[in-house]
Write an enzyme that holds these catalytic residues in place. Structure first.
Site, PDB file in Angstrom:
ATOM      1  N   ASP A   1       0.838  -1.204   0.000  1.00  0.00           N
ATOM      2  CA  ASP A   1       0.000   0.000   0.000  1.00  0.00           C
ATOM      3  C   ASP A   1       0.873   1.254   0.000  1.00  0.00           C
ATOM      4  O   ASP A   1       1.461   1.620   1.014  1.00  0.00           O
ATOM      5  CB  ASP A   1      -0.901  -0.012   1.246  1.00  0.00           C
ATOM      6  CG  ASP A   1      -1.866   1.153   1.251  1.00  0.00           C
ATOM      7  OD1 ASP A   1      -2.833   1.109   0.477  1.00  0.00           O
ATOM      8  OD2 ASP A   1      -1.642   2.120   2.015  1.00  0.00           O
TER       9      ASP A   1
ATOM     10  N   TYR B   1       3.234   9.841   0.231  1.00  0.00           N
ATOM     11  CA  TYR B   1       4.191   9.266   1.177  1.00  0.00           C
ATOM     12  C   TYR B   1       5.638   9.607   0.805  1.00  0.00           C
ATOM     13  O   TYR B   1       6.551   9.407   1.594  1.00  0.00           O
ATOM     14  CB  TYR B   1       4.035   7.733   1.290  1.00  0.00           C
ATOM     15  CG  TYR B   1       2.690   7.264   1.812  1.00  0.00           C
ATOM     16  CD1 TYR B   1       1.824   8.135   2.469  1.00  0.00           C
ATOM     17  CD2 TYR B   1       2.276   5.949   1.641  1.00  0.00           C
ATOM     18  CE1 TYR B   1       0.588   7.706   2.927  1.00  0.00           C
ATOM     19  CE2 TYR B   1       1.044   5.509   2.113  1.00  0.00           C
ATOM     20  CZ  TYR B   1       0.201   6.395   2.746  1.00  0.00           C
ATOM     21  OH  TYR B   1      -1.022   5.966   3.206  1.00  0.00           O
TER      22      TYR B   1
ATOM     23  N   HIS C   1      -6.865   9.671  -2.520  1.00  0.00           N
ATOM     24  CA  HIS C   1      -6.420   9.569  -1.124  1.00  0.00           C
ATOM     25  C   HIS C   1      -7.356  10.273  -0.148  1.00  0.00           C
ATOM     26  O   HIS C   1      -7.609   9.776   0.943  1.00  0.00           O
ATOM     27  CB  HIS C   1      -5.008  10.171  -1.001  1.00  0.00           C
ATOM     28  CG  HIS C   1      -4.213   9.635   0.142  1.00  0.00           C
ATOM     29  ND1 HIS C   1      -2.857   9.519   0.098  1.00  0.00           N
ATOM     30  CD2 HIS C   1      -4.584   9.175   1.361  1.00  0.00           C
ATOM     31  CE1 HIS C   1      -2.418   9.017   1.244  1.00  0.00           C
ATOM     32  NE2 HIS C   1      -3.446   8.806   2.030  1.00  0.00           N
TER      33      HIS C   1
ATOM     34  N   SER D   1     -10.433   6.799  -0.672  1.00  0.00           N
ATOM     35  CA  SER D   1      -9.972   6.655   0.705  1.00  0.00           C
ATOM     36  C   SER D   1     -10.447   7.866   1.500  1.00  0.00           C
ATOM     37  O   SER D   1     -10.483   8.987   0.974  1.00  0.00           O
ATOM     38  CB  SER D   1      -8.439   6.568   0.718  1.00  0.00           C
ATOM     39  OG  SER D   1      -7.951   6.468   2.032  1.00  0.00           O
TER      40      SER D   1
ATOM     41  N   GLN E   1     -10.869   3.045   1.514  1.00  0.00           N
ATOM     42  CA  GLN E   1      -9.884   2.716   2.561  1.00  0.00           C
ATOM     43  C   GLN E   1     -10.007   3.762   3.671  1.00  0.00           C
ATOM     44  O   GLN E   1      -9.786   4.952   3.430  1.00  0.00           O
ATOM     45  CB  GLN E   1      -8.464   2.717   1.979  1.00  0.00           C
ATOM     46  CG  GLN E   1      -7.416   2.269   2.986  1.00  0.00           C
ATOM     47  CD  GLN E   1      -5.979   2.502   2.519  1.00  0.00           C
ATOM     48  OE1 GLN E   1      -5.304   3.421   2.957  1.00  0.00           O
ATOM     49  NE2 GLN E   1      -5.507   1.663   1.610  1.00  0.00           N
TER      50      GLN E   1
ATOM     51  N   ARG F   1      -1.678   2.577  19.979  1.00  0.00           N
ATOM     52  CA  ARG F   1      -1.731   4.026  20.259  1.00  0.00           C
ATOM     53  C   ARG F   1      -2.541   4.388  21.497  1.00  0.00           C
ATOM     54  O   ARG F   1      -2.339   5.444  22.062  1.00  0.00           O
ATOM     55  CB  ARG F   1      -2.293   4.752  19.034  1.00  0.00           C
ATOM     56  CG  ARG F   1      -1.429   4.505  17.799  1.00  0.00           C
ATOM     57  CD  ARG F   1      -1.945   5.197  16.550  1.00  0.00           C
ATOM     58  NE  ARG F   1      -1.052   4.944  15.435  1.00  0.00           N
ATOM     59  CZ  ARG F   1      -1.269   4.028  14.476  1.00  0.00           C
ATOM     60  NH1 ARG F   1      -2.368   3.306  14.499  1.00  0.00           N
ATOM     61  NH2 ARG F   1      -0.398   3.857  13.504  1.00  0.00           N
TER      62      ARG F   1
ATOM     63  N   THR G   1       1.474  -2.269   9.011  1.00  0.00           N
ATOM     64  CA  THR G   1       2.886  -2.139   8.672  1.00  0.00           C
ATOM     65  C   THR G   1       3.672  -2.555   9.899  1.00  0.00           C
ATOM     66  O   THR G   1       3.113  -2.633  10.998  1.00  0.00           O
ATOM     67  CB  THR G   1       3.234  -0.687   8.242  1.00  0.00           C
ATOM     68  OG1 THR G   1       4.492  -0.680   7.594  1.00  0.00           O
ATOM     69  CG2 THR G   1       3.266   0.278   9.423  1.00  0.00           C
TER      70      THR G   1
ATOM     71  N   SER H   1       8.079  -2.580  11.422  1.00  0.00           N
ATOM     72  CA  SER H   1       9.523  -2.548  11.191  1.00  0.00           C
ATOM     73  C   SER H   1      10.143  -3.895  11.541  1.00  0.00           C
ATOM     74  O   SER H   1      11.339  -4.086  11.361  1.00  0.00           O
ATOM     75  CB  SER H   1      10.144  -1.451  12.068  1.00  0.00           C
ATOM     76  OG  SER H   1       9.753  -1.659  13.416  1.00  0.00           O
ATOM     77  N   LYS H   2       9.315  -4.816  12.056  1.00  0.00           N
ATOM     78  CA  LYS H   2       9.853  -6.083  12.564  1.00  0.00           C
ATOM     79  C   LYS H   2       9.355  -7.270  11.753  1.00  0.00           C
ATOM     80  O   LYS H   2       8.150  -7.460  11.611  1.00  0.00           O
ATOM     81  CB  LYS H   2       9.410  -6.274  14.021  1.00  0.00           C
ATOM     82  CG  LYS H   2       9.842  -5.149  14.935  1.00  0.00           C
ATOM     83  CD  LYS H   2       9.254  -5.343  16.338  1.00  0.00           C
ATOM     84  CE  LYS H   2       9.662  -4.210  17.262  1.00  0.00           C
ATOM     85  NZ  LYS H   2       9.028  -2.916  16.932  1.00  0.00           N
TER      86      LYS H   2
HETATM   87  N1  LIG Z   1      -5.439   6.230   3.410  1.00  0.00           N
HETATM   88  C1  LIG Z   1      -4.944   6.891   4.439  1.00  0.00           C
HETATM   89  O1  LIG Z   1      -5.240   8.076   4.663  1.00  0.00           O
HETATM   90  C2  LIG Z   1      -4.018   6.172   5.380  1.00  0.00           C
HETATM   91  C3  LIG Z   1      -3.757   6.714   6.658  1.00  0.00           C
HETATM   92  C4  LIG Z   1      -2.924   5.991   7.511  1.00  0.00           C
HETATM   93  C5  LIG Z   1      -2.355   4.806   7.094  1.00  0.00           C
HETATM   94  N2  LIG Z   1      -2.597   4.330   5.842  1.00  0.00           N
HETATM   95  C6  LIG Z   1      -1.934   3.093   5.357  1.00  0.00           C
HETATM   96  O2  LIG Z   1      -2.045   2.066   6.306  1.00  0.00           O
HETATM   97  C7  LIG Z   1      -0.734   1.620   6.681  1.00  0.00           C
HETATM   98  C8  LIG Z   1      -0.753   1.105   8.100  1.00  0.00           C
HETATM   99  O3  LIG Z   1      -1.200   2.116   8.966  1.00  0.00           O
HETATM  100  P1  LIG Z   1      -0.910   2.038  10.515  1.00  0.00           P
HETATM  101  O4  LIG Z   1       0.552   2.163  10.757  1.00  0.00           O
HETATM  102  O5  LIG Z   1      -1.781   3.034  11.170  1.00  0.00           O
HETATM  103  O6  LIG Z   1      -1.355   0.537  10.862  1.00  0.00           O
HETATM  104  P2  LIG Z   1      -1.585  -0.212  12.227  1.00  0.00           P
HETATM  105  O7  LIG Z   1      -1.745  -1.634  11.880  1.00  0.00           O
HETATM  106  O8  LIG Z   1      -2.635   0.432  13.066  1.00  0.00           O
HETATM  107  O9  LIG Z   1      -0.253   0.032  13.036  1.00  0.00           O
HETATM  108  C9  LIG Z   1       0.971  -0.506  12.644  1.00  0.00           C
HETATM  109  C10 LIG Z   1       1.974  -0.008  13.665  1.00  0.00           C
HETATM  110  O10 LIG Z   1       1.652  -0.564  14.941  1.00  0.00           O
HETATM  111  C11 LIG Z   1       2.814  -0.983  15.580  1.00  0.00           C
HETATM  112  N3  LIG Z   1       2.444  -2.161  16.376  1.00  0.00           N
HETATM  113  C12 LIG Z   1       2.032  -3.356  15.928  1.00  0.00           C
HETATM  114  N4  LIG Z   1       1.742  -4.171  16.956  1.00  0.00           N
HETATM  115  C13 LIG Z   1       1.992  -3.475  18.077  1.00  0.00           C
HETATM  116  C14 LIG Z   1       1.912  -3.766  19.461  1.00  0.00           C
HETATM  117  N5  LIG Z   1       1.536  -4.965  19.893  1.00  0.00           N
HETATM  118  N6  LIG Z   1       2.250  -2.797  20.336  1.00  0.00           N
HETATM  119  C15 LIG Z   1       2.671  -1.580  19.916  1.00  0.00           C
HETATM  120  N7  LIG Z   1       2.772  -1.239  18.610  1.00  0.00           N
HETATM  121  C16 LIG Z   1       2.440  -2.175  17.705  1.00  0.00           C
HETATM  122  C17 LIG Z   1       3.807  -1.302  14.483  1.00  0.00           C
HETATM  123  O11 LIG Z   1       5.091  -0.956  14.984  1.00  0.00           O
HETATM  124  P3  LIG Z   1       6.374  -1.919  14.851  1.00  0.00           P
HETATM  125  O12 LIG Z   1       7.198  -1.362  13.746  1.00  0.00           O
HETATM  126  O13 LIG Z   1       7.028  -1.756  16.196  1.00  0.00           O
HETATM  127  O14 LIG Z   1       5.914  -3.318  14.606  1.00  0.00           O
HETATM  128  C18 LIG Z   1       3.396  -0.389  13.330  1.00  0.00           C
HETATM  129  O15 LIG Z   1       4.161   0.785  13.277  1.00  0.00           O
HETATM  130  C19 LIG Z   1       0.155   2.816   6.429  1.00  0.00           C
HETATM  131  O16 LIG Z   1       1.512   2.505   6.307  1.00  0.00           O
HETATM  132  C20 LIG Z   1      -0.453   3.325   5.125  1.00  0.00           C
HETATM  133  O17 LIG Z   1       0.004   2.554   4.031  1.00  0.00           O
HETATM  134  C21 LIG Z   1      -3.441   4.986   4.995  1.00  0.00           C
END
Ligand SMILES: NC(=O)c1ccc[n+]([C@@H]2O[C@H](COP(=O)([O-])OP(=O)(O)OC[C@H]3O[C@@H](n4cnc5c(N)ncnc54)[C@H](OP(=O)(O)O)[C@@H]3O)[C@@H](O)[C@H]2O)c1
Length: 304
Positions: A63, A68, A125, A156, A178, A214, A259, A261-262
């Site tokens: 994605d 980005y 978007h 989205s 999305q 979060r 997403t 980093s691990k």
């Molecule tokens: N369309 C839009 O406007 C929009 C907006 C936001 C996002 N997105 C897309 O969606 C993707 C994912 O978004 P998101 O990052 O918000 O997804 P998410 O699935 O809510 O969060 C992923 C993050 O959570 C962390 N994480 C996972 N498990 C965890 C745990 N048990 N405890 C603490 N932290 C944990 C991960 O960090 P680690 O690296 O430590 O594993 C990662 O950075 C983005 O990269 C983007 O492509 C789209």
């Protein structure tokens, strides 16, 4: 929604790579249920290594987005992975359209950076980037699908009124909307989910891990823990709270865009595809606990 309905709508394809759970779109194609995002943690950063790890771990759905600022590194990973183009599902999203350019110009630039001939899914978007011109922009997006530059098209962060605005003049119903979707926005999202279902638009989720990543310590935590214990026992392997949140999405037929980093976590996300599903009571318990609070992380104007 019955368990039978959910199972019927989730299917497995013969993709050669590990991620194989897919959800059908209204245009006859299938979207892989798990997506790996290059926004949030990777926003404006080089995503090549992270995406290479994700692809090597078995992720097919990538994605990206013009905003980005890292489509070129996503493209480097696509090429560097050595995977056939057809085994990957590449998404990008339209940003604002610079003066003097067309939507097509921006997608052609994206395709060059991504080093592909087409994207599997092209999304607008945000409706906020095209106020007053949403319907005209959607017509341009429709033309790109007709030309074959995008296999599927969607949106989205669209509200009901944004969808209504484009549907009035559309030849193609968006395949996807999305949105930020997790239990802490469940109540606020309900009318949009029902509207999308009535139009056969698939909701996909970003930010799905928000309650634990979060806003830990909220009303859902104890519910997730007890469900994780039950699924662990049934599966004969350790299942954590994040996987339960993703199973909650899976139970609703909603693809999860996450997403990490691990590598270990990416593998956990992938493993979620094959874990036993949640029961209707477990889904309900998460819904009830999640509805006790509201936390939106992205696009806060959606609550105005
Ligand atoms: N369309 C839009 O406007 C929009 C907006 C936001 C996002 N997105 C897309 O969606 C993707 C994912 O978004 P998101 O990052 O918000 O997804 P998410 O699935 O809510 O969060 C992923 C993050 O959570 C962390 N994480 C996972 N498990 C965890 C745990 N048990 N405890 C603490 N932290 C944990 C991960 O960090 P680690 O690296 O430590 O594993 C990662 O950075 C983005 O990269 C983007 O492509 C789209």
């Amino acid at each position: 929604m019955s368990a039978y309905f959910l199972l019927r709508n989730l299917s497995r394809t013969s993709r050669s790579i590990m991620s194989s759970l897919t959800v059908p779109l209204n245009d006859g194609t299938q979207i892989p249920w798990l997506g790996f995002g290059t926004g949030t943690a990777l926003f404006s950063k080089d995503a090549e290594n992270a995406v290479l790890t994700a692809i090597a771990s078995g992720v097919a759905h990538l994605d990206g987005a013009q905003s980005y600022g890292n489509e070129d590194s996503l493209g480097a990973a696509i090429v560097g992975s050595g995977k056939p183009r057809s085994s990957l599902y590449v998404v990008t999203k339209l940003n604002t359209v610079p003066a003097g350019q067309t939507v097509r110009d921006t997608l052609v630039t994206s395709l060059k950076k991504l080093r592909v001939d087409y994207v599997d899914l092209f999304l607008i978007h945000s409706p906020k980037n095209h106020e007053g011109k949403l319907s005209a922009v959607w017509k341009e997006v429709e033309a790109l699908q007709k030309e074959g530059l995008a296999k599927s098209i969607g949106v989205s962060n669209f509200r009901i009124q944004d969808l209504e605005e484009i549907l009035g003049n559309a030849s193609v119903v968006p395949a996807v909307n999305q949105i930020e979707y997790h239990p802490y926005v469940l109540k606020a999202s309900q009318p949009l989910l029902e509207y999308a279902k009535s139009k056969n638009i698939l909701i996909t989720s970003y930010g799905g891990l928000t309650p634990i990543a979060r806003f830990p310590g909220g009303p859902i935590d104890s519910v997730l823990s007890s469900i994780a214990a039950r699924v662990s026992e049934t599966a004969g392997q350790t299942v954590n709270q994040g996987q339960v949140l993703q199973l909650w999405l899976r139970a609703q037929n909603i693809p999860a865009i996450s997403t990490s980093s691990k590598e270990s976590r990416i593998k956990e996300y992938l493993a979620t595809e094959t874990l036993p599903g949640l029961t209707a009571d477990e889904v309900q318990a998460i819904n009830e606990a999640g509805s006790k609070t509201h936390h939106r992380v992205f696009q806060k104007w959606l609550d105005d």
